[in-house]
Scaffold this motif. Structure first.
Motif, PDB file in Angstrom:
ATOM      1  N   ARG A 114       0.816  -1.223   0.000  1.00  0.00           N
ATOM      2  CA  ARG A 114       0.000   0.000   0.000  1.00  0.00           C
ATOM      3  C   ARG A 114       0.847   1.270   0.000  1.00  0.00           C
ATOM      4  O   ARG A 114       0.421   2.299  -0.501  1.00  0.00           O
ATOM      5  N   GLN A 115       2.033   1.211   0.581  1.00  0.00           N
ATOM      6  CA  GLN A 115       2.882   2.387   0.695  1.00  0.00           C
ATOM      7  C   GLN A 115       3.589   2.741  -0.617  1.00  0.00           C
ATOM      8  O   GLN A 115       4.138   3.821  -0.755  1.00  0.00           O
ATOM      9  N   ARG A 116       3.534   1.879  -1.609  1.00  0.00           N
ATOM     10  CA  ARG A 116       4.300   2.066  -2.855  1.00  0.00           C
ATOM     11  C   ARG A 116       3.501   2.857  -3.887  1.00  0.00           C
ATOM     12  O   ARG A 116       3.189   2.392  -4.971  1.00  0.00           O
ATOM     13  N   GLU A 117       3.197   4.099  -3.547  1.00  0.00           N
ATOM     14  CA  GLU A 117       2.327   4.923  -4.384  1.00  0.00           C
ATOM     15  C   GLU A 117       2.912   5.200  -5.772  1.00  0.00           C
ATOM     16  O   GLU A 117       2.170   5.246  -6.755  1.00  0.00           O
ATOM     17  N   ASP A 118       4.226   5.394  -5.872  1.00  0.00           N
ATOM     18  CA  ASP A 118       4.835   5.596  -7.195  1.00  0.00           C
ATOM     19  C   ASP A 118       4.626   4.369  -8.067  1.00  0.00           C
ATOM     20  O   ASP A 118       4.314   4.483  -9.257  1.00  0.00           O
ATOM     21  N   HIS A 120       2.183   2.256  -7.812  1.00  0.00           N
ATOM     22  CA  HIS A 120       0.762   2.179  -8.161  1.00  0.00           C
ATOM     23  C   HIS A 120       0.438   3.079  -9.354  1.00  0.00           C
ATOM     24  O   HIS A 120      -0.338   2.685 -10.234  1.00  0.00           O
ATOM     25  N   ARG A 121       1.036   4.253  -9.395  1.00  0.00           N
ATOM     26  CA  ARG A 121       0.820   5.142 -10.549  1.00  0.00           C
ATOM     27  C   ARG A 121       1.365   4.484 -11.823  1.00  0.00           C
ATOM     28  O   ARG A 121       0.733   4.550 -12.884  1.00  0.00           O
ATOM     29  N   SER A 130      -6.880  -2.289 -10.036  1.00  0.00           N
ATOM     30  CA  SER A 130      -6.779  -2.670  -8.623  1.00  0.00           C
ATOM     31  C   SER A 130      -8.147  -3.224  -8.242  1.00  0.00           C
ATOM     32  O   SER A 130      -9.086  -2.473  -8.015  1.00  0.00           O
TER      33      SER A 130
END
Length: 145
Positions: A114-118, A120-121, A130
């Motif tokens: 969940r913390q890996r926002e880059d 995810h983009r 998702s």
């Protein structure tokens, strides 16, 4: 630049050093031992490299699930930190998509913290949906009541 599958028996030191950027809680020796064990169970590694330097790396398996059919499941995907946002991850993801099709897969799957926002983009740009949550129960640390 070239993309190549890493064969069982290849020296995994450089691979593990890049993988450690994704899995910093593990030592290089632990990563090598786990990758070798997993390779004996069908885990495959692919990398993009230039002049002997690994730019991006993925570990994956082929799976068959009732819900998915045959799929390529990406366990690990990391771009070496000095090469991020320069296209190496995109080229490797494109290779994985083609490899999935060439091997009769219906889907390509991965999980991401969940913390890996880059990341995810990046997955959004690559057309991933998702559509589920991944739950974990730590058996080794739990005692039955």
């Amino acid at each position: 630049m070239s993309i190549r599958l890493i064969k069982p028996g290849d020296d995994l030191t450089a691979v593990a050093t890049v993988m450690q950027q994704l899995r910093p809680a593990l030592t290089v020796a632990e990563i090598i031992a786990r990758m070798q064990q997993q390779q004996s169970e069908g885990y495959q590694l692919v990398c993009e490299e230039q002049d002997g330097d690994i730019r991006a790396l993925a570990g994956f398996v082929f799976v068959r699930k009732l819900a998915w059919g045959k799929a390529l499941y990406v366990d690990d995907l990391v771009t070496e930190e000095t090469h991020r946002s320069k296209g190496a991850g995109k080229r490797l993801m494109d290779w994985l998509k083609v490899h999935a099709v060439e091997n009769g897969c219906e889907q390509l799957h991965l999980d991401s913290g969940r913390q890996r926002e880059d990341a995810h983009r990046f997955y959004d740009r690559e057309g991933f949906e998702s559509n589920s949550l991944h739950f974990v129960f730590r058996v080794a640390s739990s005692q039955p009541s």
